[in-house]
Design a protein around this motif. Structure first.
Motif, PDB file in Angstrom:
ATOM      1  N   GLY A 119      45.089  17.323  -4.110  1.00 63.26           N
ATOM      2  CA  GLY A 119      44.239  16.353  -3.431  1.00 63.26           C
ATOM      3  C   GLY A 119      44.340  14.966  -4.026  1.00 63.26           C
ATOM      4  O   GLY A 119      44.420  13.963  -3.299  1.00 63.26           O
ATOM      5  N   THR A 120      44.354  14.892  -5.355  1.00 55.76           N
ATOM      6  CA  THR A 120      44.431  13.586  -6.020  1.00 55.76           C
ATOM      7  C   THR A 120      45.756  12.901  -5.745  1.00 55.76           C
ATOM      8  O   THR A 120      45.794  11.714  -5.370  1.00 55.76           O
ATOM      9  N   MET A 121      46.865  13.625  -5.918  1.00 46.86           N
ATOM     10  CA  MET A 121      48.176  13.019  -5.731  1.00 46.86           C
ATOM     11  C   MET A 121      48.428  12.679  -4.263  1.00 46.86           C
ATOM     12  O   MET A 121      49.005  11.633  -3.949  1.00 46.86           O
ATOM     13  N   GLY A 124      46.015   9.744  -3.371  1.00 48.22           N
ATOM     14  CA  GLY A 124      46.432   8.572  -4.140  1.00 48.22           C
ATOM     15  C   GLY A 124      47.716   7.966  -3.613  1.00 48.22           C
ATOM     16  O   GLY A 124      47.853   6.735  -3.533  1.00 48.22           O
ATOM     17  N   LEU A 125      48.674   8.825  -3.216  1.00 42.70           N
ATOM     18  CA  LEU A 125      49.932   8.319  -2.671  1.00 42.70           C
ATOM     19  C   LEU A 125      49.706   7.645  -1.316  1.00 42.70           C
ATOM     20  O   LEU A 125      50.293   6.587  -1.040  1.00 42.70           O
ATOM     21  N   LEU A 126      48.861   8.231  -0.472  1.00 42.95           N
ATOM     22  CA  LEU A 126      48.582   7.608   0.829  1.00 42.95           C
ATOM     23  C   LEU A 126      47.917   6.244   0.654  1.00 42.95           C
ATOM     24  O   LEU A 126      48.266   5.287   1.360  1.00 42.95           O
ATOM     25  N   ILE A 127      46.979   6.149  -0.260  1.00 47.13           N
ATOM     26  CA  ILE A 127      46.320   4.862  -0.494  1.00 47.13           C
ATOM     27  C   ILE A 127      47.310   3.850  -1.058  1.00 47.13           C
ATOM     28  O   ILE A 127      47.299   2.664  -0.686  1.00 47.13           O
ATOM     29  N   ALA A 128      48.190   4.304  -1.965  1.00 48.55           N
ATOM     30  CA  ALA A 128      49.194   3.391  -2.524  1.00 48.55           C
ATOM     31  C   ALA A 128      50.130   2.877  -1.441  1.00 48.55           C
ATOM     32  O   ALA A 128      50.485   1.687  -1.413  1.00 48.55           O
ATOM     33  N   LEU A 129      50.555   3.750  -0.533  1.00 47.04           N
ATOM     34  CA  LEU A 129      51.408   3.309   0.572  1.00 47.04           C
ATOM     35  C   LEU A 129      50.657   2.345   1.491  1.00 47.04           C
ATOM     36  O   LEU A 129      51.237   1.374   1.996  1.00 47.04           O
ATOM     37  N   LEU A 130      49.368   2.609   1.700  1.00 47.30           N
ATOM     38  CA  LEU A 130      48.573   1.709   2.532  1.00 47.30           C
ATOM     39  C   LEU A 130      48.457   0.328   1.890  1.00 47.30           C
ATOM     40  O   LEU A 130      48.503  -0.691   2.596  1.00 47.30           O
ATOM     41  N   MET A 131      48.355   0.294   0.572  1.00 48.28           N
ATOM     42  CA  MET A 131      48.213  -0.985  -0.119  1.00 48.28           C
ATOM     43  C   MET A 131      49.462  -1.849   0.024  1.00 48.28           C
ATOM     44  O   MET A 131      49.392  -3.072  -0.106  1.00 48.28           O
ATOM     45  N   THR A 132      50.609  -1.231   0.263  1.00 48.81           N
ATOM     46  CA  THR A 132      51.833  -2.012   0.455  1.00 48.81           C
ATOM     47  C   THR A 132      51.927  -2.609   1.856  1.00 48.81           C
ATOM     48  O   THR A 132      52.787  -3.460   2.102  1.00 48.81           O
ATOM     49  N   LYS A 133      51.073  -2.159   2.781  1.00 49.83           N
ATOM     50  CA  LYS A 133      51.151  -2.616   4.174  1.00 49.83           C
ATOM     51  C   LYS A 133      50.082  -3.637   4.539  1.00 49.83           C
ATOM     52  O   LYS A 133      50.184  -4.267   5.590  1.00 49.83           O
ATOM     53  N   VAL A 134      49.061  -3.793   3.710  1.00 49.49           N
ATOM     54  CA  VAL A 134      47.946  -4.672   4.057  1.00 49.49           C
ATOM     55  C   VAL A 134      48.175  -6.047   3.451  1.00 49.49           C
ATOM     56  O   VAL A 134      49.097  -6.272   2.649  1.00 49.49           O
ATOM     57  N   TRP A 206      37.646  12.298  -6.411  1.00 51.04           N
ATOM     58  CA  TRP A 206      37.119  10.954  -6.153  1.00 51.04           C
ATOM     59  C   TRP A 206      37.232  10.065  -7.391  1.00 51.04           C
ATOM     60  O   TRP A 206      37.570   8.889  -7.298  1.00 51.04           O
ATOM     61  N   GLY A 207      36.978  10.635  -8.569  1.00 52.16           N
ATOM     62  CA  GLY A 207      37.052   9.832  -9.781  1.00 52.16           C
ATOM     63  C   GLY A 207      38.464   9.588 -10.281  1.00 52.16           C
ATOM     64  O   GLY A 207      38.703   8.636 -11.036  1.00 52.16           O
ATOM     65  N   ALA A 208      39.430  10.430  -9.869  1.00 50.91           N
ATOM     66  CA  ALA A 208      40.804  10.305 -10.372  1.00 50.91           C
ATOM     67  C   ALA A 208      41.704   9.498  -9.450  1.00 50.91           C
ATOM     68  O   ALA A 208      42.764   9.025  -9.888  1.00 50.91           O
ATOM     69  N   ILE A 209      41.322   9.343  -8.187  1.00 51.73           N
ATOM     70  CA  ILE A 209      42.179   8.644  -7.225  1.00 51.73           C
ATOM     71  C   ILE A 209      42.514   7.211  -7.657  1.00 51.73           C
ATOM     72  O   ILE A 209      43.663   6.774  -7.499  1.00 51.73           O
ATOM     73  N   PRO A 210      41.562   6.419  -8.180  1.00 49.42           N
ATOM     74  CA  PRO A 210      41.912   5.026  -8.520  1.00 49.42           C
ATOM     75  C   PRO A 210      43.089   4.905  -9.471  1.00 49.42           C
ATOM     76  O   PRO A 210      43.998   4.092  -9.235  1.00 49.42           O
ATOM     77  N   PHE A 211      43.113   5.697 -10.532  1.00 43.35           N
ATOM     78  CA  PHE A 211      44.230   5.615 -11.483  1.00 43.35           C
ATOM     79  C   PHE A 211      45.546   5.980 -10.810  1.00 43.35           C
ATOM     80  O   PHE A 211      46.576   5.306 -11.011  1.00 43.35           O
ATOM     81  N   ILE A 212      45.535   7.040 -10.009  1.00 46.22           N
ATOM     82  CA  ILE A 212      46.767   7.487  -9.350  1.00 46.22           C
ATOM     83  C   ILE A 212      47.230   6.451  -8.338  1.00 46.22           C
ATOM     84  O   ILE A 212      48.422   6.091  -8.287  1.00 46.22           O
ATOM     85  N   ALA A 213      46.323   5.948  -7.514  1.00 43.67           N
ATOM     86  CA  ALA A 213      46.707   5.009  -6.458  1.00 43.67           C
ATOM     87  C   ALA A 213      47.253   3.710  -7.041  1.00 43.67           C
ATOM     88  O   ALA A 213      48.289   3.198  -6.579  1.00 43.67           O
TER      89      ALA A 213
END
Length: 333
Positions: A119-121, A124-134, A206-213
């Motif tokens: 769940g974390t990875m 986190g990967l989806l949010i990281a990919l989203l951050m490259t598009k915004v 929820w607490g680990a996603i920020p570091f991964i993303a």
């Protein structure tokens, strides 16, 4: 002109007959092994020596003391009366490994870790990919919010989740009850250990996603745009570009963060204690909490130490796999 004068005659500033090899200056390669070069090679080790000493003092001594304790039978009366605990050899390990409850805790821990890491990875990967598009301001806002989540104390985060799933005033119960045909009034999510552990897993994710993303987004910024453009020209689209172009570049960071997530999730303890008000039921026991319970609730410190050592050995296997993956990545590069 004599033969000696001819021997000394020079052309263009250099002698016609060079001096014997025994009189030539030493080769430059010989100077590379001099004292100065040896000092240069030893300098990195001298620089990291203080950090290594601190790690040995802070981590090494407790680990050795825990291993020694696991071969003894220390209980509370040994601490109160100052009596040396008796040595029992491998009895603690035999008792732990022969206990069915321990293996059920191990299985529950492995399933919990798999759910949390996937769940974390994944998120986190989806949010990281989203951050490259915004746009930049949206990316900065997302990063700021995630850093605030990452910095939030565990007690505060757990209190928020407890309020959301509270059986009396829980926000989730109230929202679900408003849906037609659904009545979750005073529903206790923790009566069923499966849903209770799912909520705790959600808290961990929820607490680990920020570091991964944020880590994966930093890796995504290093993917050469030329490679993606070349893949598009060759006909690759969407997932194909990510699989064959993007992911190989970010794979070292992905492996590192996923391994860290496994290690962190194996040690989950505070979230369960706080969510269950300091008295977690047997079905909520994970390895870290089980070791703590055996040591400080059952008052068998040596049994808790043996469980901790077994947990360290399991995590050492994860660390070895992580190092092998890094070596393979280095060989490919």
């Amino acid at each position: 002109m004599s033969a000696a004068d001819t021997h000394e005659q020079v052309v263009g500033g250099r002698p016609l007959n060079p001096p014997p090899a025994s009189h030539r200056p030493a080769l430059t390669g010989a100077r590379r092994t001099g004292p100065r070069n040896r000092r240069g090679r030893s300098l990195p080790y001298l620089l990291i020596a203080p950090a290594l000493l601190v790690m040995v003092a802070v981590l090494g001594y407790p680990l050795v003391d825990t291993i020694v304790l696991s071969f003894q039978d220390e209980r509370r009366n040994n601490l109160w009366m100052g009596i040396s605990p008796p040595w029992v050899g491998f009895d603690q390990y035999s008792s732990v490994l022969g206990d069915g409850v321990f293996w059920s805790v191990v299985l529950r821990t492995v399933v919990f870790v798999i759910v949390c890491v996937v769940g974390t990875m994944g998120l986190g990967l989806l949010i990281a990919l989203l951050m490259t598009k915004v746009s930049n301001w949206v990316r900065v806002t997302m990063s700021s919010v995630m850093i605030a989540v990452w910095a939030m104390p565990l007690l505060v985060a757990t209190s928020i989740f407890k309020f959301m799933f509270d059986s009396d005033y829980g926000l989730v119960d109230q929202m679900l009850t408003r849906l037609p045909g659904i009545d979750y009034t005073r529903h206790n999510w923790f009566l069923d250990p499966t849903t209770g552990m799912a909520i705790i897993a959600g808290l961990v994710i929820w607490g680990a996603i920020p570091f991964i993303a944020i880590s994966l987004h930093a890796a995504l910024t290093q993917v050469p745009k030329e490679l993606e453009e070349a893949a598009r020209i060759d006909g690759a689209r969407g997932f194909g570009i990510f699989r064959f172009v993007t992911f190989p570049v970010i794979k070292p960071v992905f492996v590192m963060t996923s391994t860290l997530s496994v290690i962190w999730d194996f040690g989950v303890l505070g979230q369960i204690l706080l969510m269950r008000n300091g008295q977690p039921e047997q079905d909520y026991q994970l390895l870290g909490l089980y070791s703590y319970t055996q040591a400080f609730t059952v008052n068998s410190f040596s049994r808790g130490a043996a469980i901790s050592v077994i947990t360290v050995l399991l995590l050492s296997g994860v660390a070895v796999y992580y190092l092998r993956q890094l070596l393979k990545i280095g060989e490919v590069e």
